[in-house]
Design a protein around this motif. Structure first.
Motif, PDB file in Angstrom:
ATOM      1  N   LYS A  33      34.679  34.215  42.515  1.00 29.82           N
ATOM      2  CA  LYS A  33      34.611  35.012  41.297  1.00 29.82           C
ATOM      3  C   LYS A  33      34.378  36.499  41.573  1.00 29.82           C
ATOM      4  O   LYS A  33      35.010  37.348  40.930  1.00 29.82           O
ATOM      5  CB  LYS A  33      33.511  34.460  40.383  1.00 29.82           C
ATOM      6  N   PRO A  34      33.500  36.892  42.523  1.00 32.58           N
ATOM      7  CA  PRO A  34      33.346  38.335  42.807  1.00 32.58           C
ATOM      8  C   PRO A  34      34.642  38.983  43.292  1.00 32.58           C
ATOM      9  O   PRO A  34      34.953  40.113  42.922  1.00 32.58           O
ATOM     10  CB  PRO A  34      32.260  38.365  43.891  1.00 32.58           C
ATOM     11  N   ASP A  35      35.418  38.242  44.116  1.00 34.44           N
ATOM     12  CA  ASP A  35      36.688  38.785  44.601  1.00 34.44           C
ATOM     13  C   ASP A  35      37.692  38.926  43.463  1.00 34.44           C
ATOM     14  O   ASP A  35      38.452  39.911  43.407  1.00 34.44           O
ATOM     15  CB  ASP A  35      37.266  37.888  45.703  1.00 34.44           C
ATOM     16  N   ARG A  36      37.711  37.965  42.553  1.00 39.47           N
ATOM     17  CA  ARG A  36      38.621  38.060  41.423  1.00 39.47           C
ATOM     18  C   ARG A  36      38.258  39.234  40.523  1.00 39.47           C
ATOM     19  O   ARG A  36      39.128  39.957  40.032  1.00 39.47           O
ATOM     20  CB  ARG A  36      38.599  36.757  40.608  1.00 39.47           C
ATOM     21  N   SER A  37      36.961  39.429  40.302  1.00 38.29           N
ATOM     22  CA  SER A  37      36.518  40.552  39.472  1.00 38.29           C
ATOM     23  C   SER A  37      36.856  41.889  40.121  1.00 38.29           C
ATOM     24  O   SER A  37      37.355  42.811  39.459  1.00 38.29           O
ATOM     25  CB  SER A  37      35.011  40.442  39.240  1.00 38.29           C
ATOM     26  N   LEU A  38      36.637  41.989  41.437  1.00 36.92           N
ATOM     27  CA  LEU A  38      36.953  43.237  42.144  1.00 36.92           C
ATOM     28  C   LEU A  38      38.458  43.488  42.160  1.00 36.92           C
ATOM     29  O   LEU A  38      38.903  44.626  41.980  1.00 36.92           O
ATOM     30  CB  LEU A  38      36.410  43.165  43.579  1.00 36.92           C
ATOM     31  N   ALA A  40      39.685  41.498  49.091  1.00 39.16           N
ATOM     32  CA  ALA A  40      39.707  40.889  47.763  1.00 39.16           C
ATOM     33  C   ALA A  40      41.123  40.862  47.190  1.00 39.16           C
ATOM     34  O   ALA A  40      41.560  39.840  46.642  1.00 39.16           O
ATOM     35  CB  ALA A  40      38.778  41.657  46.831  1.00 39.16           C
ATOM     36  N   GLU A  45      37.499  45.755  49.547  1.00 41.58           N
ATOM     37  CA  GLU A  45      38.496  45.825  48.479  1.00 41.58           C
ATOM     38  C   GLU A  45      39.844  45.289  48.944  1.00 41.58           C
ATOM     39  O   GLU A  45      40.538  44.573  48.210  1.00 41.58           O
ATOM     40  CB  GLU A  45      38.637  47.278  48.012  1.00 41.58           C
TER      41      GLU A  45
END
Length: 350
Positions: free
Chosen positions: A201-206, A263, A260
């Motif tokens: 989820k953090p990678d998708r948000s970034l 991600a 970044e």
């Protein structure tokens, strides 16, 4: 004659940067001067002793010393490559086959038609395997069993090859469109899963934040991002490596940090680790209408008066004046973007 004078011999050694002491030079002359000839040197024998063939042309197996210097280099091993792919379901398998057919521009029915002489739409299971091998589409055991199970015919040992080919060819077109002009043509699935897990989820948000930021940059600067990616994609596979993906973004001035970049690569990478840039561009493609609405306020906020001309005739007169003054040929700037010479170019290219 193979001989030169002593003076010429010494002069050539000096030209080659070979400086010898008088004692060494006297020994050298004594060795290569023929008996009874006190003025000339046999340079041919001297060259044969210095330039030996085994020292000059040591390129055979007996002279291969690469392993002495590069001990980690192993000889190339050729082994059978066994495909061990396991799709999620038959739709996942069809998406993979459609994708390969689209990239290679092949029609599967051309490889199966000759097996079905009666045009019954059925062929045997071994013939299906032979046809897929001729099309150079490698299938694992699990994939092939899934294919034969879902397209099994009512007759034992046969598969419905025509139905299978029609569903794969939907990536190009759909059959019988001329019978119903109002039918909606849905875009077939080309994205495969094959056991892939979604990024955290953090990678998708970034990744979503970076896509929005890149979209805003394209809108402001009116850039055509696809042409930059196509320079790295010569075979039109619509895929680039993660390193190439980051280099293209760097050409836009869109620098990424390592987290970044990871991600974005996780979000848009396929099962082979390559970045599908078309999906990235479709998510970051700015709306043309929004780009048009945004252009006026920028100058007014800075105090610039840029109203332009009000009518078409005045605008064309202005453009013609600039072209005449600058001796510009506008055709040279547009024809590269119109490969088929249709006389039209996309909005962003214009």
């Amino acid at each position: 004659s193979g001989h030169v004078t002593k003076t010429q011999f010494v002069r050539v050694l000096n030209l080659l940067g070979i400086d010898l002491s008088s004692s060494v030079l006297s020994l050298l002359l004594k060795k290569y001067m023929d008996r009874g000839n006190a003025d000339e040197v046999n340079y041919f024998e001297f060259i044969n002793d210095v330039d030996r063939p085994e020292d000059m042309f040591g390129a055979g197996r007996d002279f291969n010393h690469s392993y002495d210097y590069f001990s980690v280099t192993d000889p190339r091993k050729v082994e059978d490559q066994i495909v061990k792919l396991e799709p999620e379901d038959v739709d996942d398998l069809l998406a993979r086959i459609r994708k390969e057919c689209s990239e290679k521009r092949i029609r599967l029915q051309e490889f199966f038609r000759d097996f079905d002489r009666l045009r019954s739409g059925n062929i045997t299971i071994p013939q299906l395997r032979i046809g897929m091998n001729m099309a150079k589409i490698d299938l694992s055991k699990a994939e092939f069993e899934l294919l034969t199970t879902n397209y099994a015919s009512d007759k034992t040992g046969l598969v419905r090859w025509r139905q299978f080919c029609d569903e794969v060819d939907e990536v190009f077109t759909k059959k019988n469109l001329e019978k119903d002009a109002t039918v909606e043509v849905a875009k077939p699935a080309l994205v495969t899963k094959y056991g892939q897990t979604a990024p955290p989820k953090p990678d998708r948000s970034l990744a979503s934040k970076l896509v929005a930021k890149f979209k805003d940059k394209l809108r402001r600067e009116r850039l055509d991002a696809k042409s930059f990616f196509q320079s790295w994609d010569r075979h039109n596979r619509f895929k680039v490596s993660p390193k190439q993906f980051r280099q293209v973004l760097a050409t836009f001035g869109f620098e990424l940090t390592d987290p970044e970049s990871e991600a974005l690569c996780k979000y848009y990478a396929n099962q082979d680790g390559e970045i599908e840039y078309l999906k990235f561009l479709s998510d970051s493609n700015p709306d043309a209408q929004t780009a048009l609405e945004e252009t006026k306020s920028k100058y007014r906020a800075k105090g610039w008066k840029f109203d332009g001309v009000a009518d078409y005739d005045t605008l064309m007169s202005k453009v013609k004046g600039i072209v005449k003054t600058g001796r510009i040929r506008l055709l040279e700037f547009f024809q590269d973007h119109d490969a088929l010479r249709k006389g039209t170019v996309p909005y962003m290219k214009f």
